[in-house]
Write a protein that holds these residues in place. Structure first.
Motif, mmCIF file in Angstrom:
data_model
loop_
_atom_site.group_PDB
_atom_site.id
_atom_site.type_symbol
_atom_site.label_atom_id
_atom_site.label_comp_id
_atom_site.label_asym_id
_atom_site.label_seq_id
_atom_site.Cartn_x
_atom_site.Cartn_y
_atom_site.Cartn_z
ATOM 1 N N ASP A 40 -7.771 -23.931 -31.409
ATOM 2 C CA ASP A 40 -7.004 -25.587 -31.539
ATOM 3 C C ASP A 40 -6.677 -26.845 -31.014
ATOM 4 O O ASP A 40 -6.463 -26.547 -30.327
ATOM 5 N N ALA A 41 -6.469 -27.847 -32.078
ATOM 6 C CA ALA A 41 -6.317 -29.234 -30.879
ATOM 7 C C ALA A 41 -5.190 -29.996 -30.648
ATOM 8 O O ALA A 41 -4.279 -28.837 -31.764
ATOM 9 N N LEU A 42 -4.801 -30.132 -29.717
ATOM 10 C CA LEU A 42 -3.173 -30.419 -29.336
ATOM 11 C C LEU A 42 -2.887 -31.451 -29.376
ATOM 12 O O LEU A 42 -4.121 -32.776 -29.426
ATOM 13 N N PRO A 43 -2.321 -31.980 -29.696
ATOM 14 C CA PRO A 43 -2.222 -33.991 -29.811
ATOM 15 C C PRO A 43 -2.510 -34.583 -28.375
ATOM 16 O O PRO A 43 -2.460 -34.294 -27.303
ATOM 17 N N PRO A 44 -3.047 -35.787 -28.761
ATOM 18 C CA PRO A 44 -3.841 -36.434 -27.809
ATOM 19 C C PRO A 44 -1.919 -36.600 -26.643
ATOM 20 O O PRO A 44 -0.932 -37.009 -27.192
ATOM 21 N N VAL A 45 -2.431 -37.610 -25.423
ATOM 22 C CA VAL A 45 -1.793 -37.380 -24.292
ATOM 23 C C VAL A 45 -0.045 -38.576 -25.246
ATOM 24 O O VAL A 45 0.803 -38.606 -25.163
ATOM 25 N N ARG A 46 -1.054 -39.701 -25.547
ATOM 26 C CA ARG A 46 0.235 -40.776 -25.974
ATOM 27 C C ARG A 46 0.409 -40.239 -26.983
ATOM 28 O O ARG A 46 2.215 -40.585 -27.169
ATOM 29 N N THR A 47 0.211 -39.324 -28.039
ATOM 30 C CA THR A 47 0.598 -39.149 -29.398
ATOM 31 C C THR A 47 2.232 -38.173 -28.818
ATOM 32 O O THR A 47 3.274 -38.437 -29.483
ATOM 33 N N LEU A 48 1.959 -36.893 -28.094
ATOM 34 C CA LEU A 48 2.778 -36.548 -27.540
ATOM 35 C C LEU A 48 3.816 -36.692 -26.885
ATOM 36 O O LEU A 48 5.361 -36.323 -27.033
#
Length: 463
Positions: A40-48
């Motif tokens: 599963d992909a985690l959200p991009p750093v900027r998005t998180l």
């Protein structure tokens, strides 16, 4: 495959926290509950960071903590994903193989001393709670062993642990916290890689050359804020490199500016080594430990290591080895002492060290004659430069009946995998060494041709 985007969005919305530790704990809980699964992909750093209202560096630190624990993997532009249960490389024989295993890293079982006679003399009175954790006989012998190789007048105390891996793990645990940076040799001993990963520390790679840990690499690691340095002063695994006197002096000069960085020397090969011992530990260094296990010369099942360290580090270690919890069996300590002071056993250990060196040297000469220049180094293994992709060479060797270990299993840095093999050949006879050298030369040639190398290596035929 149909992706339920709404479900993914719901899971991502469950991530919470304001600090890196809180965010990492939140993600860890989602992974443990199965809300986030391998791949599963985690959200991009900027998005998180925007979602949680935190600084981007806080999100980066959270992902880094999870990465150090092996829970997630970062793949550049492919993003950060939940890690699967990837197999972890281990020392020892490969299970269920019909191939000749030349990647074990094991000592020769025939050259491990027989403990039968020593066992008869160690069963004295039982040891009870509250007694000293180190057997007096072993302590006296070990003190002489350690004092001989450390700066004169350096205050030290001894600790006994269940092997070198146990010692290093406890040394790091008493000095560091999760996500602290640790300098590791690159390529690196497998146990050190696992210990740092499991402890949640952040490995910082220090390149190794023919003289051991490099000065520029150590200096760069210290500039990155490492709080501990793990170094193998001789018979470095996997390369076989040993510190020269000049290199050790240069490293001590660099460390003199960082006296409170914990320096751990893992002298695993000790009594078997054919090289002199040169230490990184200077007379003014404040936090240090020299670890010597007995597994290479008394056998891997003899799970015992002696650690000499500064008094503060020893005190912290002692708190983790109190009687009634995790002290090392006095029967085992007495057995190690009885074997260590036996002149016949000592002679056998010296002969074993000479045997390993001679077999590795013979194999290196055979490879050099084949057009694969090789230095034997020190230790149980030979580190072979290929000039071809290691995994492809391993596949070619398997077709010829050999099971080898590729060098990328020992790599830390994110660059290209080393085109190397670590081979354990000391149990092969002369004919087997010649056949392996010939097969390895042919395997390199085949791998290079398959990879489209413009100028295939010209390899000599074995006479």
């Amino acid at each position: 495959m149909v992706v339920d985007a709404r479900k993914d969005h719901d899971v991502i919305a469950e991530i919470e926290g304001r600090s890196a530790a809180e965010i990492a704990d939140s993600l860890r809980a989602l992974i443990e509950r199965g809300r986030l699964r391998p791949g599963d992909a985690l959200p991009p750093v900027r998005t998180l960071a925007e979602q949680l209202g935190v600084n981007r560096n806080t999100a980066v630190a959270a992902y880094r903590q999870l990465g150090a624990s092996g829970l997630v993997v970062t793949r550049g532009r492919a993003g950060t994903r939940v890690a699967g249960a990837a197999p972890v490389a281990q020392e020892g024989f490969a299970a269920d193989t019909a191939l000749r295993d030349i990647g074990t890293g094991n000592p020769d079982a025939a050259r491990i001393p027989d403990p039968s006679r020593a066992l008869l003399g160690i069963a004295r009175r039982p040891v009870l709670y509250g007694e000293p954790v180190i057997d007096p006989g072993l302590e006296q012998w070990a003190a002489e062993w350690m004092h001989h190789d450390l700066p004169a007048g350096l205050p030290l105390r001894l600790t006994v642990t269940s092997g070198a891996g146990d010692a290093v793990e406890r040394l790091l645990a008493q000095a560091l916290t999760r996500d602290d940076a640790v300098a590791l040799e690159d390529p690196c001993f497998l146990t050190s890689i696992h210990t740092v990963r499991i402890g949640g520390y952040r490995p910082v790679a220090v390149p190794v050359d023919e003289q051991g840990m490099t000065v520029a690499g150590l200096r760069a690691a210290l500039e990155q804020g490492v709080r501990a340095v793990i170094c193998t002063p001789r018979a470095q695994n996997p390369t076989g490199a040993s510190l020269s006197a000049e290199r050790a002096a240069e490293l001590r000069a660099v460390l003199a500016e960082h006296p409170y960085v914990l320096v751990i020397e893992d002298d695993h090969y000790s009594l078997l080594s054919q090289r002199p011992f040169h230490s990184l530990i200077g007379p003014e260094h404040r936090r240090w430990a020299l670890v010597r296990s007995v597994s290479k010369f008394l056998g891997p099942d003899m799970c015992l290591a002696v650690t000499a360290s500064d008094p503060e580090t020893a005190e912290r270690l002692a708190m983790r080895l109190t009687p009634g919890t995790t002290w090392v069996s006095h029967l085992l300590q007495r057995l190690v002492h009885a074997l260590a002071i036996d002149p016949e056993v000592a002679a056998g250990i010296r002969a074993a060290g000479a045997h390993y060196a001679a077999r590795n040297r013979t194999f290196a000469e055979l490879l050099t004659a084949q057009g694969l220049p090789t230095e034997p180094g020190d230790g149980l293994n030979v580190w072979v430069a290929l000039g071809a992709p290691a995994r492809a060479v391993v596949e070619q060797l398997m077709r010829r009946g050999w099971l080898a270990r590729p060098g990328d299993e020992f790599a830390l840095a994110g660059g290209a995998p080393p085109e190397r093999l670590r081979l354990t050949v000391h149990e092969l006879d002369d004919e087997e060494l010649r056949r392996l050298a010939s097969d390895l030369a042919a395997s390199v040639r085949a791998a290079r041709e398959a990879s489209g190398a413009a100028e295939p290596v010209r390899l000599a035929e074995v006479g």
